[in-house]
Design a protein around this motif. Structure first.
Motif, PDB file in Angstrom:
ATOM      1  N   ARG A 197       0.663  -1.331  -0.020  1.00 35.38           N
ATOM      2  CA  ARG A 197       0.006   0.012   0.009  1.00 35.38           C
ATOM      3  C   ARG A 197       0.817   1.294  -0.071  1.00 35.38           C
ATOM      4  N   ASP A 198       0.797   2.007  -1.116  1.00 33.03           N
ATOM      5  CA  ASP A 198       1.442   3.195  -1.295  1.00 33.03           C
ATOM      6  C   ASP A 198       1.238   4.579  -0.363  1.00 33.03           C
ATOM      7  N   TYR A 199       1.168   4.300   0.902  1.00 34.10           N
ATOM      8  CA  TYR A 199       0.763   5.657   1.537  1.00 34.10           C
ATOM      9  C   TYR A 199       1.233   5.146   3.006  1.00 34.10           C
ATOM     10  N   ALA A 200       1.560   6.211   3.806  1.00 33.43           N
ATOM     11  CA  ALA A 200       1.895   5.971   5.229  1.00 33.43           C
ATOM     12  C   ALA A 200       0.606   5.903   6.183  1.00 33.43           C
ATOM     13  N   THR A 201       0.697   4.822   6.916  1.00 31.28           N
ATOM     14  CA  THR A 201      -0.376   4.438   7.761  1.00 31.28           C
ATOM     15  C   THR A 201      -0.010   4.705   9.279  1.00 31.28           C
ATOM     16  N   ASN A 202      -1.025   4.692  10.016  1.00 29.17           N
ATOM     17  CA  ASN A 202      -0.514   5.041  11.502  1.00 29.17           C
ATOM     18  C   ASN A 202       0.066   4.099  12.238  1.00 29.17           C
ATOM     19  N   VAL A 203      -0.078   2.660  12.013  1.00 29.11           N
ATOM     20  CA  VAL A 203       0.611   1.876  12.704  1.00 29.11           C
ATOM     21  C   VAL A 203       0.910   0.553  12.077  1.00 29.11           C
ATOM     22  N   LEU A 204       1.983   0.005  11.935  1.00 27.23           N
ATOM     23  CA  LEU A 204       2.135  -1.474  11.643  1.00 27.23           C
ATOM     24  C   LEU A 204       2.935  -2.353  12.612  1.00 27.23           C
ATOM     25  N   ILE A 262       5.273   3.100  14.254  1.00 32.21           N
ATOM     26  CA  ILE A 262       4.043   4.266  14.525  1.00 32.21           C
ATOM     27  C   ILE A 262       4.629   5.435  13.639  1.00 32.21           C
ATOM     28  N   CYS A 263       3.576   6.064  12.652  1.00 34.92           N
ATOM     29  CA  CYS A 263       4.070   7.197  11.845  1.00 34.92           C
ATOM     30  C   CYS A 263       3.453   8.551  12.783  1.00 34.92           C
ATOM     31  N   ALA A 264       4.261   9.133  13.274  1.00 33.47           N
ATOM     32  CA  ALA A 264       3.992  10.285  14.135  1.00 33.47           C
ATOM     33  C   ALA A 264       3.172  11.240  13.276  1.00 33.47           C
ATOM     34  N   PRO A 265       3.753  11.824  12.192  1.00 28.98           N
ATOM     35  CA  PRO A 265       2.582  12.642  11.398  1.00 28.98           C
ATOM     36  C   PRO A 265       1.207  12.149  11.148  1.00 28.98           C
ATOM     37  N   VAL A 266       1.164  11.058  10.911  1.00 30.64           N
ATOM     38  CA  VAL A 266      -0.131  10.354  10.650  1.00 30.64           C
ATOM     39  C   VAL A 266      -1.150  10.289  11.785  1.00 30.64           C
ATOM     40  N   VAL A 267      -0.295  10.122  13.060  1.00 30.16           N
ATOM     41  CA  VAL A 267      -1.192  10.012  14.156  1.00 30.16           C
ATOM     42  C   VAL A 267      -1.557  11.556  14.670  1.00 30.16           C
ATOM     43  N   ALA A 268      -0.695  12.388  14.435  1.00 27.90           N
ATOM     44  CA  ALA A 268      -1.099  14.006  14.875  1.00 27.90           C
ATOM     45  C   ALA A 268      -2.264  14.180  13.615  1.00 27.90           C
ATOM     46  N   ARG A 269      -1.992  14.053  12.521  1.00 28.66           N
ATOM     47  CA  ARG A 269      -3.158  14.170  11.629  1.00 28.66           C
ATOM     48  C   ARG A 269      -4.710  13.855  11.997  1.00 28.66           C
ATOM     49  N   GLU A 270      -4.543  12.424  12.342  1.00 26.42           N
ATOM     50  CA  GLU A 270      -5.818  11.535  12.620  1.00 26.42           C
ATOM     51  C   GLU A 270      -6.417  12.135  13.899  1.00 26.42           C
ATOM     52  N   ALA A 271      -5.264  12.156  14.928  1.00 29.32           N
ATOM     53  CA  ALA A 271      -5.868  12.841  16.117  1.00 29.32           C
ATOM     54  C   ALA A 271      -6.782  14.442  15.947  1.00 29.32           C
ATOM     55  N   ALA A 272      -6.144  15.217  15.310  1.00 27.08           N
ATOM     56  CA  ALA A 272      -6.818  16.534  14.952  1.00 27.08           C
ATOM     57  C   ALA A 272      -8.230  16.284  14.172  1.00 27.08           C
ATOM     58  N   GLU A 273      -7.944  15.491  13.208  1.00 27.99           N
ATOM     59  CA  GLU A 273      -9.207  15.244  12.346  1.00 27.99           C
ATOM     60  C   GLU A 273     -10.359  14.502  13.216  1.00 27.99           C
ATOM     61  N   GLN A 274      -9.926  13.850  14.230  1.00 26.38           N
ATOM     62  CA  GLN A 274     -11.116  13.091  15.047  1.00 26.38           C
ATOM     63  C   GLN A 274     -11.210  13.727  16.408  1.00 26.38           C
ATOM     64  N   GLY A 275     -10.560  15.017  16.555  1.00 22.88           N
ATOM     65  CA  GLY A 275     -10.788  15.781  17.707  1.00 22.88           C
ATOM     66  C   GLY A 275     -10.621  15.242  18.909  1.00 22.88           C
ATOM     67  N   LYS A 276      -9.430  14.346  19.004  1.00 23.32           N
ATOM     68  CA  LYS A 276      -9.116  13.840  20.187  1.00 23.32           C
ATOM     69  C   LYS A 276      -7.432  14.191  20.490  1.00 23.32           C
ATOM     70  N   ALA A 322      -1.846   6.020  22.417  1.00 26.60           N
ATOM     71  CA  ALA A 322      -2.226   5.039  23.397  1.00 26.60           C
ATOM     72  C   ALA A 322      -3.051   4.047  22.580  1.00 26.60           C
ATOM     73  N   HIS A 323      -4.045   4.298  21.795  1.00 25.03           N
ATOM     74  CA  HIS A 323      -4.978   3.386  21.205  1.00 25.03           C
ATOM     75  C   HIS A 323      -4.314   2.900  20.291  1.00 25.03           C
ATOM     76  N   LEU A 324      -3.209   3.344  19.348  1.00 20.92           N
ATOM     77  CA  LEU A 324      -2.456   2.676  18.508  1.00 20.92           C
ATOM     78  C   LEU A 324      -1.520   1.593  19.033  1.00 20.92           C
ATOM     79  N   THR A 325      -1.045   2.095  20.129  1.00 25.59           N
ATOM     80  CA  THR A 325       0.045   1.200  20.869  1.00 25.59           C
ATOM     81  C   THR A 325      -0.535  -0.041  21.334  1.00 25.59           C
ATOM     82  N   VAL A 326      -1.788   0.238  22.071  1.00 22.24           N
ATOM     83  CA  VAL A 326      -2.720  -1.022  22.599  1.00 22.24           C
ATOM     84  C   VAL A 326      -3.020  -1.906  21.410  1.00 22.24           C
TER      85      VAL A 326
END
Length: 156
Positions: A65-72, A92-106, A113-117
């Motif tokens: 898959r040709d994109y950065a994902t949040n966790v592998l 864990i892709c830090a910029p993806v985590v930051a973007r997703e968190a902002a988009e999801q309002g968390k 924490a969620h992606l680590t678990v």
């Protein structure tokens, strides 16, 4: 009672440290995931925090898959009979985590924490390929995260 997991944390070169959780946070999240999965043996894993380029390259190389994902997650594949505490590696892709968190309002910390678990559960054999497996895994993630005061990540 099981031992606290050993977490080897590494950061990709050039990745800004600002806003990233400390090793102790990753250790707590990994310990809670292992306890939630009822793992009784010692646990050891590596977590690498990466940027977009490395995240994309790894996702392409290992998942096609040709994109950065949040966790592998990369479970350890040990020979039969060899019992080591190493369960695998998380990326864990830090910029993806930051973007997703902002988009999801968390909070980004809650998303880490969620992606680590989530990733640790994958390393321990959990999956979400089938609906029943997904429900079981998501329910466990939700319970583990609730222990940290984090809202259900699947109700955003």
């Amino acid at each position: 009672m099981t031992e606290a997991p050993i977490v080897h944390l590494s950061l990709a070169p050039g990745l800004p440290r600002h806003g990233l959780p400390q090793r102790a946070s990753f250790e707590r999240w990994a310990a809670a995931a292992a306890a939630g999965a009822r793992r009784r043996r010692a646990t050891e894993l590596s977590i690498r925090l990466v940027g977009i380029d490395e995240g994309r390259l790894l996702n392409l190389q290992y998942r096609g898959r040709d994109y950065a994902t949040n966790v592998l997650s990369f479970p350890t594949d040990l020979p039969p009979g060899l019992r080591l505490p190493l369960i695998g590696d998380l990326v864990i892709c830090a910029p993806v985590v930051a973007r997703e968190a902002a988009e999801q309002g968390k909070a980004a910390r809650d998303h880490y924490a969620h992606l680590t678990v989530h990733g640790v559960l994958h390393l321990l054999g959990y999956d979400h390929e089938h609906d029943a497996d997904a429900e079981r895994m998501e329910a466990l993630e939700t319970r583990v995260l609730a222990g940290f005061g984090i809202a259900d990540p699947y109700r955003v």
